[in-house]
Design a protein around this motif. Structure first.
Motif, PDB file in Angstrom:
ATOM      1  N   GLY A 113     -16.709 -53.164 -63.804  1.00 15.71           N
ATOM      2  CA  GLY A 113     -15.458 -52.647 -64.345  1.00 15.71           C
ATOM      3  C   GLY A 113     -15.673 -51.746 -65.542  1.00 15.71           C
ATOM      4  O   GLY A 113     -16.595 -51.964 -66.337  1.00 15.71           O
ATOM      5  N   GLY A 114     -14.815 -50.738 -65.677  1.00 14.65           N
ATOM      6  CA  GLY A 114     -14.918 -49.811 -66.788  1.00 14.65           C
ATOM      7  C   GLY A 114     -13.617 -49.652 -67.528  1.00 14.65           C
ATOM      8  O   GLY A 114     -12.530 -49.774 -66.948  1.00 14.65           O
ATOM      9  N   SER A 115     -13.715 -49.398 -68.837  1.00 18.90           N
ATOM     10  CA  SER A 115     -12.553 -49.216 -69.686  1.00 18.90           C
ATOM     11  C   SER A 115     -11.714 -50.504 -69.666  1.00 18.90           C
ATOM     12  O   SER A 115     -12.255 -51.573 -69.947  1.00 18.90           O
ATOM     13  N   TRP A 116     -10.435 -50.443 -69.334  1.00 26.41           N
ATOM     14  CA  TRP A 116      -9.673 -51.694 -69.161  1.00 26.41           C
ATOM     15  C   TRP A 116     -10.364 -52.590 -68.140  1.00 26.41           C
ATOM     16  O   TRP A 116     -10.312 -53.814 -68.253  1.00 26.41           O
ATOM     17  N   GLY A 117     -11.032 -52.024 -67.151  1.00 22.67           N
ATOM     18  CA  GLY A 117     -11.779 -52.843 -66.190  1.00 22.67           C
ATOM     19  C   GLY A 117     -12.865 -53.662 -66.859  1.00 22.67           C
ATOM     20  O   GLY A 117     -13.199 -54.758 -66.391  1.00 22.67           O
ATOM     21  N   SER A 118     -13.438 -53.161 -67.973  1.00 20.73           N
ATOM     22  CA  SER A 118     -14.434 -53.959 -68.703  1.00 20.73           C
ATOM     23  C   SER A 118     -13.752 -55.116 -69.425  1.00 20.73           C
ATOM     24  O   SER A 118     -14.300 -56.226 -69.484  1.00 20.73           O
ATOM     25  N   ARG A 131     -18.481 -68.141 -61.184  1.00 15.43           N
ATOM     26  CA  ARG A 131     -18.202 -67.304 -60.013  1.00 15.43           C
ATOM     27  C   ARG A 131     -18.771 -65.891 -60.153  1.00 15.43           C
ATOM     28  O   ARG A 131     -18.583 -65.072 -59.259  1.00 15.43           O
ATOM     29  N   VAL A 132     -19.469 -65.629 -61.259  1.00  9.62           N
ATOM     30  CA  VAL A 132     -19.945 -64.281 -61.545  1.00  9.62           C
ATOM     31  C   VAL A 132     -21.468 -64.229 -61.485  1.00  9.62           C
ATOM     32  O   VAL A 132     -22.153 -64.927 -62.234  1.00  9.62           O
ATOM     33  N   LYS A 133     -22.000 -63.369 -60.605  1.00  8.66           N
ATOM     34  CA  LYS A 133     -23.450 -63.188 -60.499  1.00  8.66           C
ATOM     35  C   LYS A 133     -23.977 -62.270 -61.591  1.00  8.66           C
ATOM     36  O   LYS A 133     -25.049 -62.503 -62.149  1.00  8.66           O
ATOM     37  N   SER A 134     -23.264 -61.193 -61.838  1.00 10.35           N
ATOM     38  CA  SER A 134     -23.678 -60.230 -62.853  1.00 10.35           C
ATOM     39  C   SER A 134     -22.465 -59.424 -63.273  1.00 10.35           C
ATOM     40  O   SER A 134     -21.420 -59.431 -62.599  1.00 10.35           O
ATOM     41  N   LEU A 135     -22.614 -58.689 -64.375  1.00 10.59           N
ATOM     42  CA  LEU A 135     -21.587 -57.781 -64.857  1.00 10.59           C
ATOM     43  C   LEU A 135     -22.204 -56.402 -65.058  1.00 10.59           C
ATOM     44  O   LEU A 135     -23.273 -56.273 -65.659  1.00 10.59           O
ATOM     45  N   VAL A 136     -21.517 -55.372 -64.538  1.00 15.50           N
ATOM     46  CA  VAL A 136     -21.827 -53.992 -64.892  1.00 15.50           C
ATOM     47  C   VAL A 136     -20.556 -53.428 -65.507  1.00 15.50           C
ATOM     48  O   VAL A 136     -19.508 -53.367 -64.851  1.00 15.50           O
ATOM     49  N   LEU A 137     -20.643 -53.035 -66.778  1.00 15.95           N
ATOM     50  CA  LEU A 137     -19.470 -52.640 -67.545  1.00 15.95           C
ATOM     51  C   LEU A 137     -19.661 -51.239 -68.100  1.00 15.95           C
ATOM     52  O   LEU A 137     -20.764 -50.842 -68.458  1.00 15.95           O
TER      53      LEU A 137
END
Length: 323
Positions: A113-118, A131-137
């Motif tokens: 997710g980016g911006s508000w998605g982050s 429930r989260v494997k990784s985050l790409v922000l």
């Protein structure tokens, strides 16, 4: 970016605890691949077909191929009703993400997710870390009042003065001490002409400042009635309510400790004025374990070449880890 693809499944699912909201979702890529959910910006921005292209869809590259899940948040994109503010908070959206995961039968997924998605990615991960494997922000935004003041009151205005004048124009001078509040009254006006004019001015301000080089196509997008109305009304609704969070909540130690074990890559434009690099640096200070890439020749948009390239690399890196 990977080549364009089309979804093999799409439809609507009901918003959690809401009879009104119906949320659009789609699934593309490799049915046997590693699942990733894409969380769009705004709030209110909606998804785009190009958002699928950050991820490897190939059937025969099992090491990093993806099940690619996109959805439009409440009131945004293809979700209905458009621009609806009722039962539309950060925590409603967190519940919707989890409901979609369960609907699709995914045990754990990567979150991108980016911006508000982050912001939403961090809120979701801190609520459901198992429930989260990784985050790409990208373009870190934690919705602190200081971040909102910089972009909507005093900060970015110093770098884009001619665009700022256009943003000021619909608001009488006596109300300009609180631009978010002034826009709130107009975006929710019973006069459709006033509301739409305010929505376009609000959207244009963000589109005009999102790239290192101002993009004419982005400005034109801000003139589209449907997009501008949803984008402006929902953003303002969230921002006037400070994201329905405590100031700095997402950066608090007790919250970061919940997700400290999750592999995380952050991509940040050096000259991002919508979500300045100081917020990404605050996240890095609170969470030294993350990998932070600052792109030296980029602003805010995920469509800028350096950011696109690094996001694709980051998504592939997370998939190849076999988390």
């Amino acid at each position: 970016m990977y080549s364009p693809i089309k979804p093999y499944e799409s439809g609507f699912f009901p918003g959690v605890n809401s009879e009104k909201h119906k949320l659009y979702y789609e699934v593309s890529g490799n049915k046997e691949g590693d699942p990733v959910v894409f969380l769009h910006g705004g709030p209110g921005g909606g998804t785009d077909a190009k958002d699928r292209q950050f991820f490897n869809p190939e059937k025969y590259k099992a090491s990093n191929s993806r099940v690619i899940v996109l959805f439009d948040q409440r009131g945004a994109g293809k979700s209905i009703p458009s621009a609806e503010l009722e039962n539309n908070t950060t925590w409603d959206l967190v519940k919707d993400i989890e409901a979609l995961r369960q609907k699709l039968g995914v045990a754990k997924w990567h979150v991108f997710g980016g911006s508000w998605g982050s912001t939403l990615s961090l809120a979701y991960a801190e609520t459901h870390p198992d429930r989260v494997k990784s985050l790409v922000l990208r373009g870190i935004f934690t919705l602190r009042p200081s971040e909102l003041r910089f972009f909507y009151q005093d900060g970015a205005s110093h770098l884009f003065p001619e665009q700022w004048d256009e943003y000021l124009a619909p608001i009488p001078e006596a109300e300009r001490h609180d631009m978010m509040k002034a826009y709130h009254s107009r975006l929710n006006s019973s006069d459709a002409k006033i509301s739409l004019a305010a929505a376009k001015a609000w959207a244009k301000w963000e589109m005009a400042t999102s790239r290192l080089i101002v993009d004419a196509a982005a400005i034109a997008h801000a003139e589209e009635d449907g997009f501008a109305t949803a984008f402006a009304r929902i953003e303002n609704h969230y921002f006037i309510n400070e994201g329905f969070m405590r100031d700095g909540q997402l950066l608090e130690k007790q919250e970061i400790d919940k997700i400290r074990h999750i592999p995380t890559i952050v991509v940040q434009g050096r000259y991002d004025v919508v979500c300045p690099a100081t917020t990404a640096w605050a996240l890095k200070r609170a969470w030294p374990e993350i990998t932070l890439h600052i792109i030296p020749d980029a602003g805010h948009s995920s469509r800028e070449p350096g950011i696109e390239k690094k996001l694709v690399e980051a998504a592939d890196t997370m998939a190849s880890k076999g988390l």
